[in-house]
Design a protein around this motif. Sequence first.
Motif, mmCIF file in Angstrom:
data_model
loop_
_atom_site.group_PDB
_atom_site.id
_atom_site.type_symbol
_atom_site.label_atom_id
_atom_site.label_comp_id
_atom_site.label_asym_id
_atom_site.label_seq_id
_atom_site.Cartn_x
_atom_site.Cartn_y
_atom_site.Cartn_z
ATOM 1 N N THR A 343 0.846 -1.194 0.000
ATOM 2 C CA THR A 343 0.000 0.000 0.000
ATOM 3 C C THR A 343 0.880 1.241 0.000
ATOM 4 O O THR A 343 2.107 1.161 0.013
ATOM 5 C CB THR A 343 -0.911 0.032 1.242
ATOM 6 N N TYR A 371 -1.758 9.367 0.746
ATOM 7 C CA TYR A 371 -3.187 9.386 0.442
ATOM 8 C C TYR A 371 -3.761 10.796 0.584
ATOM 9 O O TYR A 371 -4.643 11.194 -0.185
ATOM 10 C CB TYR A 371 -3.925 8.425 1.375
ATOM 11 N N ARG A 374 -2.836 12.766 -2.439
ATOM 12 C CA ARG A 374 -3.637 12.307 -3.568
ATOM 13 C C ARG A 374 -5.045 12.875 -3.492
ATOM 14 O O ARG A 374 -5.623 13.291 -4.511
ATOM 15 C CB ARG A 374 -3.676 10.781 -3.583
ATOM 16 N N ASP A 470 -13.578 7.171 -3.573
ATOM 17 C CA ASP A 470 -12.913 5.926 -3.984
ATOM 18 C C ASP A 470 -11.605 6.203 -4.707
ATOM 19 O O ASP A 470 -10.722 5.329 -4.752
ATOM 20 C CB ASP A 470 -13.838 5.117 -4.892
ATOM 21 N N THR A 471 -11.465 7.405 -5.282
ATOM 22 C CA THR A 471 -10.247 7.725 -6.015
ATOM 23 C C THR A 471 -9.015 7.774 -5.114
ATOM 24 O O THR A 471 -7.888 7.675 -5.611
ATOM 25 C CB THR A 471 -10.397 9.084 -6.714
ATOM 26 N N LYS A 473 -8.262 5.488 -2.958
ATOM 27 C CA LYS A 473 -7.782 4.100 -2.959
ATOM 28 C C LYS A 473 -7.182 3.694 -1.615
ATOM 29 O O LYS A 473 -6.193 2.959 -1.559
ATOM 30 C CB LYS A 473 -6.759 3.892 -4.072
ATOM 31 N N GLU A 476 -9.513 -0.933 2.377
ATOM 32 C CA GLU A 476 -10.826 -1.029 3.010
ATOM 33 C C GLU A 476 -10.724 -1.236 4.514
ATOM 34 O O GLU A 476 -11.596 -0.800 5.275
ATOM 35 C CB GLU A 476 -11.602 -2.200 2.373
ATOM 36 N N ARG A 479 -10.744 2.127 5.964
ATOM 37 C CA ARG A 479 -11.943 2.906 5.667
ATOM 38 C C ARG A 479 -13.090 2.537 6.619
ATOM 39 O O ARG A 479 -13.882 3.400 7.025
ATOM 40 C CB ARG A 479 -12.368 2.669 4.219
#
Length: 532
Positions: A343, A371, A374, A470-471, A473, A476, A479
């Motif tokens: 990841t 993240y 991003r 969702d972009t 990434k 899960e 999340r």
Amino acid sequence: MQAGIFKVCLVVMTAIVNHPLLFPNNDTSFPANDDLIMEKLREREENLKKQQLELEQLLSRQETESQESKGGSGWDFWSTVSMVIFLMIEVWRQDFKDNNSHEQSKEEDDLLFLGNNCHGVSLPNKPMLTIFHDQYIRASTHDAVRSREFVEGFADDLLEALKSVCNRDADMEVDDSICIGSMYENWRVNRPLICDLLVPFSPPEPYHFRCQTWVSDPSIGPDKQSYGTILVCGPDDESCSCVCDKKRLGEEMLCLLHSPTNSKKVRKDFNLLCSRNTNYLDIDQVMKWFQTAVTKAWSKISRKYEFELTFSHLDSPGALRVKFKSGKVISFNITPVVQYEDTDLYFISHFPSTPREVSSSTYWMLSFSVYERRFLKDFAKNLPANSCHLSCLQIITFLHSKQCHITGPSGLTTYHLKTVLMHLLLSRPYSDWDRVLLEDRLRDMFKSLEKSLLEKKLYHFMVGNGKLPDTVKLPEHFRVAEPVNLFRSFVLNRDLYQKTLSMFYEMLKNATVVINEYSLHLPNGATNKSSH
């Protein structure tokens, strides 16, 4: 007569000892449910009950002696007086409780009243905010692009030298750097303009790292949910070995990973940077190794550069400072990290601008920086041209920095400010971030931050955020995890909370003055031009 008077005195003494006004709760620096305080209160209650029982026994003996000497003629009178006193004291006690609860509710109302301060705060008007941002903040960060380009090029050269001085068979392996933080998210304001880079590393074969996160572990306290451990595994570790060691394979079946032709001799004559008597990766050992490796790498390439390279902070071996002959200085941080599985999450030893909250050197912090960068980059594609979201963050970060210089640091960090902005981005339509709405969005940031401070709740933007696009990434596992409260320290440390809240309202009060002061050098023509 004397026995009756003595009886009344004992009753009054007992009531006074048990009355809450005698021992007021002056210590308000701890929460009411603190285990230590509750234990002390229980001990005090038991002692008071014992004292009351002893007084009642003594009172009973006095009554018996009085009745034997003078008969029971005065018993009813003094018992009635005692009963009246008890009733009066009980009424007094109830009144005290009601008044106390009324005062507590009044304090809560006062706190809620403070929550309306943002509604009445006087921020500079839109033209002044625009001028301040365009003429001061942008001017102070105009050389950010050149600084980033220099740091990226020099860091690549330094890491290549570091790889060459390391023994591939007996030393940690270093990967290419990853650029993160405010400089690469384009909202850095405070000087010096410091670039932050992550440097992933891994052990030599046949060793490898096995990372364990505590985000969803119910056995771990909430204060450690953003941390984890890194286990250094070798080929002989059963928990990390191949399944061929756990199953009985036929004589004609071979494991392609552990066949005789692919076997490697395990070296045990080098340091795996583990904590003493454990197999867990130790932060202090890693930082010592990294500092030594950087020093060797610089000594190899220093001849081709005409500047000095030094360590900025002894407690942060990756904080480097470049000083040119002209006197110009460029600072940057290169921090060793461990990648979490496959990841963009990384275990980091520390964040340069944030102190560690745990003392163990085997607890590594999780970094979601890749993240977050991003998310900000992808979200900006949907916003109006020249949107004001980063301008809001830059202005409030600037005000926070100036206030910290006045009142000293508090529990509020720039990462908290960035988290507030990211939550706010998901709560408003794209069109609300047009540049002409800079003042409105800046006020929204202040309101959101104030609400979080008053509630002592600011949830991590990535962990447990079901609204995350969702972009991004994000795995899960993170999340759907329970949200992590970044303001939990305020619940445990009342002094820190009061200091932070006071600093926040001082920052609000001084916002207009600070912005006007730093805008005084601007020409009047610029103000008039922007107001049209």
